[in-house]
Write an enzyme that holds these catalytic residues in place. Structure first.
Site, PDB file in Angstrom:
ATOM      1  N   HIS A 137      55.409  35.253  57.747  1.00 39.31           N
ATOM      2  CA  HIS A 137      54.424  36.309  57.468  1.00 39.31           C
ATOM      3  C   HIS A 137      53.097  36.079  58.179  1.00 39.31           C
ATOM      4  O   HIS A 137      52.527  37.006  58.758  1.00 39.31           O
ATOM      5  CB  HIS A 137      54.166  36.434  55.956  1.00 39.31           C
ATOM      6  CG  HIS A 137      55.379  36.777  55.176  1.00 39.31           C
ATOM      7  ND1 HIS A 137      56.232  35.819  54.679  1.00 39.31           N
ATOM      8  CD2 HIS A 137      55.918  37.987  54.819  1.00 39.31           C
ATOM      9  CE1 HIS A 137      57.241  36.412  54.045  1.00 39.31           C
ATOM     10  NE2 HIS A 137      57.070  37.720  54.122  1.00 39.31           N
TER      11      HIS A 137
ATOM     12  N   ARG B 207      39.562  52.057  35.077  1.00 36.30           N
ATOM     13  CA  ARG B 207      38.794  53.099  35.774  1.00 36.30           C
ATOM     14  C   ARG B 207      39.317  54.462  35.300  1.00 36.30           C
ATOM     15  O   ARG B 207      40.041  55.143  36.020  1.00 36.30           O
ATOM     16  CB  ARG B 207      38.966  52.943  37.288  1.00 36.30           C
ATOM     17  CG  ARG B 207      38.040  51.914  37.916  1.00 36.30           C
ATOM     18  CD  ARG B 207      38.128  51.933  39.434  1.00 36.30           C
ATOM     19  NE  ARG B 207      36.948  51.351  40.048  1.00 36.30           N
ATOM     20  CZ  ARG B 207      36.782  50.047  40.245  1.00 36.30           C
ATOM     21  NH1 ARG B 207      37.704  49.190  39.885  1.00 36.30           N
ATOM     22  NH2 ARG B 207      35.658  49.608  40.818  1.00 36.30           N
TER      23      ARG B 207
ATOM     24  N   GLU C  83      52.283  29.970  52.720  1.00 35.45           N
ATOM     25  CA  GLU C  83      52.527  29.633  54.133  1.00 35.45           C
ATOM     26  C   GLU C  83      51.363  28.826  54.719  1.00 35.45           C
ATOM     27  O   GLU C  83      51.579  27.946  55.561  1.00 35.45           O
ATOM     28  CB  GLU C  83      52.830  30.907  54.924  1.00 35.45           C
ATOM     29  CG  GLU C  83      54.167  31.507  54.486  1.00 35.45           C
ATOM     30  CD  GLU C  83      54.663  32.700  55.305  1.00 35.45           C
ATOM     31  OE1 GLU C  83      55.740  33.208  54.969  1.00 35.45           O
ATOM     32  OE2 GLU C  83      53.981  33.132  56.263  1.00 35.45           O
TER      33      GLU C  83
ATOM     34  N   ARG D 239      30.282  48.004  36.863  1.00 35.38           N
ATOM     35  CA  ARG D 239      31.168  48.700  35.944  1.00 35.38           C
ATOM     36  C   ARG D 239      30.531  49.015  34.589  1.00 35.38           C
ATOM     37  O   ARG D 239      31.111  49.730  33.787  1.00 35.38           O
ATOM     38  CB  ARG D 239      32.467  47.901  35.790  1.00 35.38           C
ATOM     39  CG  ARG D 239      33.278  47.776  37.087  1.00 35.38           C
ATOM     40  CD  ARG D 239      33.684  49.132  37.630  1.00 35.38           C
ATOM     41  NE  ARG D 239      34.200  49.976  36.571  1.00 35.38           N
ATOM     42  CZ  ARG D 239      35.390  49.823  35.985  1.00 35.38           C
ATOM     43  NH1 ARG D 239      36.206  48.892  36.412  1.00 35.38           N
ATOM     44  NH2 ARG D 239      35.768  50.611  35.009  1.00 35.38           N
TER      45      ARG D 239
HETATM   46  N1  URA Z   1      37.403  44.730  43.835  1.00 38.51           N
HETATM   47  C1  URA Z   1      37.921  44.916  42.600  1.00 38.51           C
HETATM   48  O1  URA Z   1      39.015  44.411  42.289  1.00 38.51           O
HETATM   49  N2  URA Z   1      37.233  45.702  41.741  1.00 38.51           N
HETATM   50  C2  URA Z   1      36.052  46.282  42.039  1.00 38.51           C
HETATM   51  O2  URA Z   1      35.489  46.989  41.227  1.00 38.51           O
HETATM   52  C3  URA Z   1      35.524  46.047  43.340  1.00 38.51           C
HETATM   53  C4  URA Z   1      36.230  45.274  44.216  1.00 38.51           C
END
Ligand code: URA
Length: 270
Positions: A8, A174, A86, A230
């Protein structure tokens, strides 16, 4: 006799030269891998190792003369686990993930960086590597080197526990941008619960990498640029991404460049 290139990652230990390096930085995005090889004072691209499957890997030399591999791990733990395995097989024994992340705490702002000392690992790939109870812990030596480097670079940094999950939308709750519209009941409220547990951020690779480090016997660390707040919403802040990402790269380059070789054997015990 020529050694076989790994399936890979597309290169072999021989491709790393006469004195193969044990050091690697890994990141999900091939564009970030390319960025790491240019524009950071004194970092020199020695050669492109491979770009098979979009997994760009390069050999780079640092101002100290230390050579490192910069490798793309792809998105998420399944792809990362193949690349890490790897890389280990070609002699890499120190891996630092340089990623991006979403903060779940008010005091961890977009534009800052998070250094993970451990992870809550809610990742399917990790089940194939170790029991669910197995610790997902970063190397203390590498973590201290990352903190030291973050101070040196002058970035705003945080150190703590990261939640590593398999999905960007569902797993990170989300709900507004969820195309499918349905979030499993067991994931509703998970972000608030993690906040209560003192977790700083979401990302998608560190937990499995840390478990692999324990099982295989290598040192792992993780530094991520915070690109999403968030507590405020679900958006990625593209305006601050470049600078935060550059900070995380600077920190990782500095930490791996100054990592004390005497700790190489002590970074893990098997
Ligand atoms: N990467 C993630 O996993 N979540 C985010 O909110 C931003 C980048």
């Amino acid at each position: 006799m020529e050694e076989e290139k790994r399936y890979h990652i597309g290169f072999s230990r021989q491709d790393l030269g006469a004195d193969p390096t044990p050091y690697a930085l890994i990141c999900g995005d091939p564009d970030r891998t390319r960025k790491m090889t240019e524009g950071f004072g004194g970092v020199k691209l020695e050669r492109l190792l491979s770009e098979k499957r979009g997994l760009v890997s390069c050999l780079v030399s640092l101002p100290s003369g230390r050579k490192i591999v910069c490798a793309t791990s792809g998105m998420g733990a399944p792809s990362m686990s193949i690349v890490a395995s790897e890389l280990f097989s070609v002699g890499i024994r120190v891996m630092v993930r340089v990623g991006t992340t979403g903060s779940i705490r008010e005091d961890v702002k977009a534009g800052s960086i998070v250094i993970s000392r451990a992870a809550l690992c809610r990742q399917g790939a990790a089940h194939d590597i170790a029991p669910v109870e197995y610790p997902a812990a970063a190397s203390p030596f590498l973590t201290a080197a990352l903190v030291e480097a973050a101070e040196g670079v002058g970035s705003t940094w945080h150190l703590g526990i990261t939640a590593s999950v398999d999905t960007f939308y569902e797993g990170q709750e989300r709900v507004d941008s969820l195309a499918g519209g349905h979030l499993l009941r067991r994931l509703q409220g998970v972000t608030e619960e993690y906040r209560t547990l003192g977790i700083l951020n979401y990302e998608m690779e560190a937990g499995t990498l840390f478990k692999m480090a324990g099982v295989y016997g290598f040192a792992a660390g993780c530094v991520c640029a915070v690109i999403s707040d968030r507590t405020a919403g679900e958006a990625i802040h593209l305006g601050i991404k470049e600078r935060a990402e550059a900070d995380a790269i600077r920190v990782a380059l500095s930490a791996i460049g100054s990592f004390d070789e005497r700790y190489l054997d002590k970074a893990f015990l098997r």
